[in-house]
Design a protein around this motif. Structure first.
Motif, mmCIF file in Angstrom:
data_model
loop_
_atom_site.group_PDB
_atom_site.id
_atom_site.type_symbol
_atom_site.label_atom_id
_atom_site.label_comp_id
_atom_site.label_asym_id
_atom_site.label_seq_id
_atom_site.Cartn_x
_atom_site.Cartn_y
_atom_site.Cartn_z
ATOM 1 N N CYS A 38 0.856 -1.180 0.000
ATOM 2 C CA CYS A 38 0.000 0.000 0.000
ATOM 3 C C CYS A 38 0.896 1.234 0.000
ATOM 4 O O CYS A 38 1.870 1.298 0.744
ATOM 5 N N ALA A 39 0.581 2.208 -0.843
ATOM 6 C CA ALA A 39 1.342 3.456 -0.910
ATOM 7 C C ALA A 39 0.416 4.619 -1.213
ATOM 8 O O ALA A 39 0.751 5.536 -1.944
ATOM 9 N N ASP A 40 -0.775 4.583 -0.649
ATOM 10 C CA ASP A 40 -1.773 5.625 -0.920
ATOM 11 C C ASP A 40 -2.127 6.392 0.353
ATOM 12 O O ASP A 40 -3.281 6.524 0.714
ATOM 13 N N GLY A 41 -1.128 6.905 1.029
ATOM 14 C CA GLY A 41 -1.318 7.569 2.311
ATOM 15 C C GLY A 41 -0.760 6.724 3.439
ATOM 16 O O GLY A 41 -0.197 7.237 4.389
ATOM 17 N N ARG A 42 -0.908 5.433 3.344
ATOM 18 C CA ARG A 42 -0.256 4.487 4.248
ATOM 19 C C ARG A 42 0.838 3.798 3.446
ATOM 20 O O ARG A 42 0.662 3.536 2.266
ATOM 21 N N PHE A 43 1.950 3.521 4.090
ATOM 22 C CA PHE A 43 3.112 2.929 3.432
ATOM 23 C C PHE A 43 3.325 1.562 4.083
ATOM 24 O O PHE A 43 3.937 1.451 5.133
ATOM 25 N N ILE A 44 2.809 0.513 3.438
ATOM 26 C CA ILE A 44 2.846 -0.828 4.006
ATOM 27 C C ILE A 44 3.686 -1.738 3.115
ATOM 28 O O ILE A 44 3.503 -1.760 1.898
ATOM 29 N N ALA A 67 5.822 9.334 6.664
ATOM 30 C CA ALA A 67 5.691 8.522 5.452
ATOM 31 C C ALA A 67 4.689 9.133 4.474
ATOM 32 O O ALA A 67 4.906 9.089 3.264
ATOM 33 N N GLU A 68 3.608 9.717 4.993
ATOM 34 C CA GLU A 68 2.602 10.335 4.100
ATOM 35 C C GLU A 68 3.226 11.442 3.263
ATOM 36 O O GLU A 68 2.929 11.577 2.083
ATOM 37 N N ARG A 72 3.883 11.478 -1.005
ATOM 38 C CA ARG A 72 3.362 12.515 -1.907
ATOM 39 C C ARG A 72 4.379 12.898 -2.971
ATOM 40 O O ARG A 72 4.019 13.247 -4.085
ATOM 41 N N GLY A 73 5.674 12.841 -2.640
ATOM 42 C CA GLY A 73 6.698 13.226 -3.599
ATOM 43 C C GLY A 73 7.369 12.056 -4.295
ATOM 44 O O GLY A 73 7.894 12.205 -5.395
ATOM 45 N N ALA A 74 7.363 10.909 -3.654
ATOM 46 C CA ALA A 74 8.017 9.729 -4.227
ATOM 47 C C ALA A 74 7.073 9.036 -5.203
ATOM 48 O O ALA A 74 5.866 9.079 -5.035
ATOM 49 N N LYS A 75 7.636 8.421 -6.169
ATOM 50 C CA LYS A 75 6.816 7.684 -7.129
ATOM 51 C C LYS A 75 6.849 6.209 -6.749
ATOM 52 O O LYS A 75 7.543 5.415 -7.373
ATOM 53 N N ILE A 76 6.100 5.869 -5.711
ATOM 54 C CA ILE A 76 6.013 4.491 -5.232
ATOM 55 C C ILE A 76 4.587 4.017 -5.420
ATOM 56 O O ILE A 76 3.644 4.736 -5.098
ATOM 57 N N CYS A 77 4.425 2.820 -5.920
ATOM 58 C CA CYS A 77 3.109 2.224 -6.130
ATOM 59 C C CYS A 77 3.060 0.845 -5.485
ATOM 60 O O CYS A 77 4.099 0.212 -5.297
#
Length: 84
Positions: A38-44, A67-68, A72-77
């Motif tokens: 998960c990388a949509d506000g939570r980084f799991i 992490a939030e 926002r700046g990193a391109k993580i999916c």
């Protein structure tokens, strides 16, 4: 001397990502270790014995941040891979 200790780090795109705070996440899959779940506000991220939610990080050359903010700046999916 002014760096808090202890901390952990993972590699992302050849650069270290220092992790200052994380907690166990209530989700988990059979995904490969290091897979971003998960990388949509939570980084799991999937780990060996479940998943962890990363709370605070510092990317190479950047300041320490929540992490939030980092997401926002990193391109993580979801599905991306972090390594050790």
């Amino acid at each position: 001397a002014f760096n808090p200790w202890p901390s952990a780090y993972v590699m992302r795109g050849g650069e270290p990502l220092k992790i200052f705070a994380a907690c166990a996440a209530e989700i988990g899959t059979a995904a490969e270790i290091g897979t971003v779940l998960c990388a949509d506000g939570r980084f799991i991220v999937e780990c060996e014995n479940g998943a962890v939610e990363i709370k605070e990080v510092q990317a190479a050359g950047k300041r320490r941040m929540r992490a939030e903010e980092y997401l926002r700046g990193a391109k993580i999916c979801a599905g991306d891979k972090l390594s050790d």
